[in-house]
Design an enzyme around this catalytic site. Sequence first.
Site, PDB file in Angstrom:
ATOM      1  N   TYR A  31       4.658   0.804   3.871  1.00  0.00           N
ATOM      2  CA  TYR A  31       4.732  -0.056   2.990  1.00  0.00           C
ATOM      3  C   TYR A  31       4.876   0.106   1.679  1.00  0.00           C
ATOM      4  O   TYR A  31       4.794   1.389   1.137  1.00  0.00           O
ATOM      5  CB  TYR A  31       3.189  -0.458   2.898  1.00  0.00           C
ATOM      6  CG  TYR A  31       2.670  -1.697   2.019  1.00  0.00           C
ATOM      7  CD1 TYR A  31       2.255  -1.369   0.751  1.00  0.00           C
ATOM      8  CD2 TYR A  31       3.065  -2.990   2.559  1.00  0.00           C
ATOM      9  CE1 TYR A  31       1.835  -2.637  -0.072  1.00  0.00           C
ATOM     10  CE2 TYR A  31       2.680  -4.078   1.324  1.00  0.00           C
ATOM     11  CZ  TYR A  31       2.056  -3.891   0.192  1.00  0.00           C
ATOM     12  OH  TYR A  31       1.779  -4.663  -0.675  1.00  0.00           O
ATOM     13  N   ASP A  61       9.511   6.494  -1.799  1.00  0.00           N
ATOM     14  CA  ASP A  61       8.329   5.771  -2.280  1.00  0.00           C
ATOM     15  C   ASP A  61       7.254   6.728  -2.603  1.00  0.00           C
ATOM     16  O   ASP A  61       6.586   6.760  -1.642  1.00  0.00           O
ATOM     17  CB  ASP A  61       8.079   4.582  -1.299  1.00  0.00           C
ATOM     18  CG  ASP A  61       7.055   3.795  -2.060  1.00  0.00           C
ATOM     19  OD1 ASP A  61       6.932   2.603  -1.306  1.00  0.00           O
ATOM     20  OD2 ASP A  61       6.485   4.219  -3.012  1.00  0.00           O
ATOM     21  N   LYS A 103       0.879   3.486  -9.909  1.00  0.00           N
ATOM     22  CA  LYS A 103      -0.624   3.790  -9.383  1.00  0.00           C
ATOM     23  C   LYS A 103      -0.817   4.900 -10.690  1.00  0.00           C
ATOM     24  O   LYS A 103      -1.296   4.558 -12.029  1.00  0.00           O
ATOM     25  CB  LYS A 103      -0.648   4.303  -8.210  1.00  0.00           C
ATOM     26  CG  LYS A 103      -0.578   3.160  -7.068  1.00  0.00           C
ATOM     27  CD  LYS A 103      -1.090   3.627  -5.668  1.00  0.00           C
ATOM     28  CE  LYS A 103      -0.477   2.863  -4.748  1.00  0.00           C
ATOM     29  NZ  LYS A 103      -1.508   1.781  -4.585  1.00  0.00           N
TER      30      LYS A 103
HETATM   31  P1  KE4 Z   1       1.779  -2.102  -6.310  1.00  0.00           P
HETATM   32  O1  KE4 Z   1       2.817  -3.505  -6.123  1.00  0.00           O
HETATM   33  O2  KE4 Z   1       0.488  -3.000  -5.320  1.00  0.00           O
HETATM   34  O3  KE4 Z   1       1.543  -1.711  -7.440  1.00  0.00           O
HETATM   35  O4  KE4 Z   1       2.658  -1.069  -5.253  1.00  0.00           O
HETATM   36  C1  KE4 Z   1       2.959  -1.555  -4.036  1.00  0.00           C
HETATM   37  C2  KE4 Z   1       2.949  -0.085  -3.279  1.00  0.00           C
HETATM   38  C3  KE4 Z   1       4.192   0.612  -2.929  1.00  0.00           C
HETATM   39  N1  KE4 Z   1       4.585   1.734  -2.295  1.00  0.00           N
HETATM   40  C4  KE4 Z   1       3.458   2.239  -1.845  1.00  0.00           C
HETATM   41  C5  KE4 Z   1       3.712   3.532  -0.884  1.00  0.00           C
HETATM   42  C6  KE4 Z   1       2.241   1.693  -1.784  1.00  0.00           C
HETATM   43  O5  KE4 Z   1       1.119   2.428  -1.419  1.00  0.00           O
HETATM   44  C7  KE4 Z   1       1.840   0.593  -2.540  1.00  0.00           C
HETATM   45  C8  KE4 Z   1       0.603  -0.275  -2.619  1.00  0.00           C
HETATM   46  N2  KE4 Z   1      -0.392   0.231  -1.930  1.00  0.00           N
HETATM   47  C9  KE4 Z   1      -1.523  -0.629  -1.576  1.00  0.00           C
HETATM   48  C10 KE4 Z   1      -2.725   0.169  -0.805  1.00  0.00           C
HETATM   49  N3  KE4 Z   1      -2.038   0.960   0.166  1.00  0.00           N
HETATM   50  C11 KE4 Z   1      -2.082  -1.361  -2.729  1.00  0.00           C
HETATM   51  C12 KE4 Z   1      -3.557  -2.170  -2.424  1.00  0.00           C
HETATM   52  C13 KE4 Z   1      -3.050  -3.463  -2.497  1.00  0.00           C
HETATM   53  O6  KE4 Z   1      -2.213  -4.211  -1.861  1.00  0.00           O
HETATM   54  O7  KE4 Z   1      -4.075  -4.164  -3.176  1.00  0.00           O
END
Ligand code: KE4
Length: 425
Positions: A142, A237, A265
């Site tokens: 993801y 990533d 994060k």
């Molecule tokens: P954000 O756009 O949510 O800040 O980051 C996206 C993202 C990109 N790459 C990786 C490896 C990630 O894990 C994420 C976002 N992680 C999720 C939880 N697995 C965020 C939680 C959510 O979607 O509310």
Amino acid sequence: MSISSDLFTRAQTLIPGGVNSPVRAFRSVGGTPFFTKNAQGATLTTADDQELIDFVCTWGPAIHGHNNPLIREAISDALFKGTSFGTPNPYEVEMAELIVDLVPSVEKVRMVNSGTEATMTAIRLARGYTQRNKIIKFAGCYHGHVDSLLIAAGSGALTLGKPDSAGIPESLANETIVLPFNDLAKVEQALDLYIDQIACIILEPFPANVGLIFPNEGYLQGLRDLCTKHGAVLIFDEVMTGFRVSAGGVQERVNITPDLTALGKIIGGGLPVGALGGKAEIMDHLAPLGPVYQAGTLSGNPLAMAAGIAALKLLQSGDVYTRLNRMGEQIANAIAATAKELGMPLQVPQVGSMFCVYFSETPVNTLDDAIATDTDRFNKYFHRCLEKGVYLPPSKYEANFISTAHEQGAIDQACDILTDTLREL
Ligand code: KE4
């Protein structure tokens, strides 16, 4: 009716699904999500005054726990000077110096406002730099809600059983090649089939949006070699793993140099921040220097930079990663030992302060393996632990996080609850 239930009822009339991010809705585990009214250290206090030991840590950013006093102080100091200037500011330079210093492959960095913006920029930059259109991603990884990457995605997309989103034109989806993780031959076949058409390969080097799985021996190096051979950009990533599994992320642990790294994060110290970093030769293709456009009103704003700088500096103090790893090992070993004693099919992969619980007879190395794990048993485990005051991520496809604010007492208490609850399943 609990206060959380009442809030959720109201929220659902105003916000799609009652949440501002799908994973928070408890759709996979069932039930009504609790609302948090206060978060201090390793503890969340719900709207109904239940105190929870938090292993979600706002999905990774809170590596120093919630409301860390030094991060709060940094935000407060910045606040009095203004929250956003829309001009270059000294904080951005200090943040860039920290990231370049800490992340081995990063020579230049551009600040953005989320992990999604970081990965979105990474693939646009790779396409602009190589002048190729196709990208390779891996099933279950993801990378945020980027059109080109919301294909066979993990995390919330997988949790909702919809790894492919509506609203993405087939013409665009056709430029994304999705391969199984941990199968180097398939990558080689794709690069040979689409020779000179692949702009980049993007992956979570330790996929943690399918739970937590690890690359087979030689897999990451194989991807590095194939990208070099075919002139494709290798993108790690590390939005989740950056500064989490070590100060320099996975790339420092495995000593492999990606061309670009997406970050997020932890670097925001709890405020909205993402970043894209990498080789200067590629990064200099970004506007205003180069032809690949990217921008952001609040990118590098002093308030978020101050929080992130404080968070990164705290990671450089003492034996932070030794402590985090010790706590991760204590929890993983306790769960594994109890499962063995019970003869329960269970896997508990762990690296540093990240772990997950799979109810599975066999190790989990791919998305299909993760899907095959026992969802019902996980969901029952989740709710039983929550009732007892331990908050695990509300999906078997998410990773758990530990913070430096988790005192030994909380870890011991959590181990008791996590192991006793296995005995009740
Ligand atoms: P954000 O756009 O949510 O800040 O980051 C996206 C993202 C990109 N790459 C990786 C490896 C990630 O894990 C994420 C976002 N992680 C999720 C939880 N697995 C965020 C939680 C959510 O979607 O509310």
